[in-house]
Design an enzyme around this catalytic site. Structure first.
Site, PDB file in Angstrom:
ATOM      1  N   SER A 195       0.857  -1.186   0.000  1.00  0.00           N
ATOM      2  CA  SER A 195       0.000   0.000   0.000  1.00  0.00           C
ATOM      3  C   SER A 195       0.888   1.228   0.000  1.00  0.00           C
ATOM      4  CB  SER A 195      -0.876  -0.007   1.261  1.00  0.00           C
ATOM      5  OG  SER A 195      -1.457   1.251   1.509  1.00  0.00           O
ATOM      6  N   TYR A 199      -2.129  -1.057  10.479  1.00  0.00           N
ATOM      7  CA  TYR A 199      -2.069  -1.207   9.026  1.00  0.00           C
ATOM      8  C   TYR A 199      -0.720  -0.725   8.493  1.00  0.00           C
ATOM      9  CZ  TYR A 199      -3.869  -1.081   4.200  1.00  0.00           C
ATOM     10  OH  TYR A 199      -4.081  -1.285   2.857  1.00  0.00           O
TER      11      TYR A 199
END
Length: 248
Positions: free
Chosen positions: A130, A143
């Site tokens: 990401s 995350y």
């Protein structure tokens, strides 16, 4: 056209969103695709549509996975979730869940897949990281930590596997126009009393130099390229698909 005939590909989180797009794209390129997902019904449906096979699996149960044999040519570690809390309020169990699913499970599956790839002298490991594997955002400590860890795993795998004819690379998307994001747009518009267009511009495109969100097909196309013979010497790299977010 990328030809993946006679190749076996495993896509985790393959029954929805980016995973579904990649499952469909790899099947269209001729690969036999194993759709791995915790949702049995969805995995079966996607596998049926692409003439692949479904693997219903809870990737958060890594102890059960350790020692499993994975005989594939291409491994795509894509499965993931999101939880948002300030560090001072982040439930430990949620933090552990994210890091188990999004860092430990890719390690376990990579460990399981590499022996067969080494034996064949060819393989591809593609990790869906990401922009948060390169940048941080407040309230996303679990995350961000998992994705930064996945980048480290990507680089280490690349160094160990490269001499065996196996490459490992990461794709680092920003926001992608999936049904999940579409739902967030509507919810954020209602919560903040602004239009959906304003949500797209202020929230999802606020960091982007390109006034367009990526679509699942964009990510699938890049994954296909990384799996192709044209990408033989691309190894240990991070490929951002974020409109320039990580360029700042």
């Amino acid at each position: 056209m990328v030809d993946l005939s006679r190749k076996r590909a495993l896509v985790t989180g393959g029954a929805s969103g980016l995973g579904k797009a990649m499952s469909e794209a790899f099947a269209a390129a001729g690969a036999h695709v194993i759709v791995a997902d915790v949702n049995a019904e969805s995995a079966e449906a996607v596998a049926k549509d692409i003439e692949g096979e479904a693997w219903t699996v809870n990737l958060a149960d890594t102890s059960a996975l350790d020692g499993v044999e994975v005989n594939v040519d291409i491994l795509i570690n894509n499965a993931g979730i999101q939880r948002i809390h300030p560090i001072t309020e982040f439930p430990l169990e949620e933090w552990r869940l994210i890091n188990t699913l999004m860092l430990e499970a890719p390690f376990v599956l990579t460990k399981a897949a590499l022996p067969a790839m080494y034996q064949k002298g060819w393989g591809r490991v593609i990790n869906l990281s990401s922009v948060h594997g390169l940048r941080a955002s407040a309230n996303k400590s679990a995350y961000v930590a998992a994705k930064h860890g996945l980048m480290g795993l990507t680089k280490t795998t690349a160094l160990e596997a490269g001499p065996h004819g196996v490459t490992c690379n990461a794709i680092n998307p920003g926001f992608v126009l999936t049904p999940l994001v579409e739902g967030q747009i509507a919810d954020l518009a209602k919560t903040n009393g602004i239009t959906e267009d304003e949500v797209r511009e202020q929230v999802f495109l606020g960091h982007s130099a390109v006034s367009k969100l990526a679509e699942p097909g964009d990510i699938a196309a890049l994954a296909l390229f990384l799996a192709s013979d044209a990408a033989t010497v691309i190894n240990g790299s991070a490929h951002s698909v974020d409109g320039g977010w990580s360029a700042a």
